[in-house]
Write an enzyme that holds these catalytic residues in place. Structure first.
Site, PDB file in Angstrom:
ATOM      1  N   ASP A 180       0.762  -1.217   0.115  1.00 37.12           N
ATOM      2  CA  ASP A 180       0.000   0.007  -0.095  1.00 37.12           C
ATOM      3  C   ASP A 180       0.744   1.110  -0.257  1.00 37.12           C
ATOM      4  O   ASP A 180       2.001   1.293   0.357  1.00 37.12           O
ATOM      5  CB  ASP A 180      -0.778  -0.067   1.353  1.00 37.12           C
ATOM      6  N   HIS A 214      -7.571  -0.514  -9.589  1.00 32.20           N
ATOM      7  CA  HIS A 214      -7.602   0.414  -8.690  1.00 32.20           C
ATOM      8  C   HIS A 214      -6.606   1.623  -8.977  1.00 32.20           C
ATOM      9  O   HIS A 214      -6.970   2.706  -8.884  1.00 32.20           O
ATOM     10  CB  HIS A 214      -7.145  -0.024  -7.373  1.00 32.20           C
TER      11      HIS A 214
END
Length: 310
Positions: free
Chosen positions: A147, A220
């Site tokens: 992330d 994404h």
């Protein structure tokens, strides 16, 4: 104006606290006293525990800012977050007046800071939400992918996260938007690794970005890649953290994005939840539900101290 620690890395542990402001006579005075002393909380802990790398950030929702500091005016883009509703997904809007983001290398240090802050606020606020985040393996989200790869670095990081001369009265501040995402891990784990990689737009093992030929339009990292009218890529600084309660089957990501302009963050959210073009929504939302959504303004360190003198 020196910012609060908005450009710090996510850290090993974090506590996120959202409070509501009580409608009492003493509440404004209690909040302002904390504003004046806030930097001292982290400074004292850094002196005692230098290796713990503690940092604390304090922010205000639009309604609380207007109530507490009416003579200060309002940052250009500070307002209650408006729900974003697409055909299939919703970025909900949830209440919040005062926000704290606490980071440290040790959870006990985060807990001590949270306890000190909560004690100082006693009688002025009521709890709305609290999440304890943790570092998962090598900086991965609970769904298994690294992330924060798209975060800017160095000077670009500061430029992305901090308000500049365009809003001079609030220069050095930042807009922080938070969402608590809950993941359907059964459905996510039912996908093959290749299907997961196409949903994210990166390789799962080594975090290498998929080529344009491999990456679907609804990946994404494709829908959250936005540009201004001149073709310049717009960035925010994320400090996302995983959280979990396995006994309840609850696994999630606490999304937290700092930006000099909330309009940048909102455009990313619109692309995710509505799609650009409409309908091209973020594939990750098929497995992730936004349970909260709140916008706060984080004053510069100097302004925060000044607020304690108002």
């Amino acid at each position: 104006m020196k910012p609060q620690d908005v450009t710090n890395t996510p850290g090993e542990h974090a506590i996120f606290m959202v409070f509501g402001l009580r409608d009492t006579k003493d509440a404004p005075t209690i909040i302002k006293d904390l504003c004046a002393d806030f930097s001292a909380v982290a400074r004292s802990m850094r002196t005692r525990l230098p290796a713990a790398a503690i940092s604390c950030i304090m922010g205000f929702g639009a309604d609380a800012w207007s109530r507490l500091f009416p003579q200060r005016g309002k940052p250009n883009e500070l307002e209650p977050f408006k729900e974003i509703k697409g055909d299939r997904h919703i970025a909900v809007s949830t209440p919040g007046d005062i926000f704290f983001h606490i980071r440290a290398a040790r959870l006990d240090v985060c807990l001590e800071a949270a306890s000190i802050i909560s004690a100082k606020l006693q009688g002025a606020v009521y709890p709305i939400d609290e999440v304890q985040g943790f570092r998962y393996y090598d900086g991965r989200a609970i769904i298994g992918f690294v992330d924060g790869t798209e975060n800017p670095e160095d000077e670009a990081r500061l430029a992305a996260a901090v308000i500049g001369a365009e809003d001079a009265d609030f220069a050095g501040g930042s807009y922080v938007f938070v969402q608590k995402y809950l993941h359907d891990m059964d459905a996510w784990n039912a996908l093959t690794t290749e299907e997961q990689e196409k949903a994210i737009g990166r390789r799962k093992f080594n975090d290498v970005e998929l080529s344009d030929e491999e990456k679907p339009e609804n990946a994404h990292n494709a829908v959250t890649n936005i540009e201004d009218e001149h073709g310049n890529e717009l960035k925010i600084v994320r400090a996302n953290m995983p959280f979990a309660n396995p006994a309840k089957g609850e696994f999630g990501t606490y999304f937290i994005g700092y930006a000099g302009k909330f309009s940048t963050t909102r455009k990313m959210l619109e692309n995710m939840f509505i799609g650009e073009p409409v309908g091209n929504t973020d594939r990750l939302l098929d497995f992730s539900t936004a349970a909260t959504g709140t916008l706060f303004f984080v004053p510069s360190a100097e302004l925060l101290e000044e607020l304690g003198e108002d």
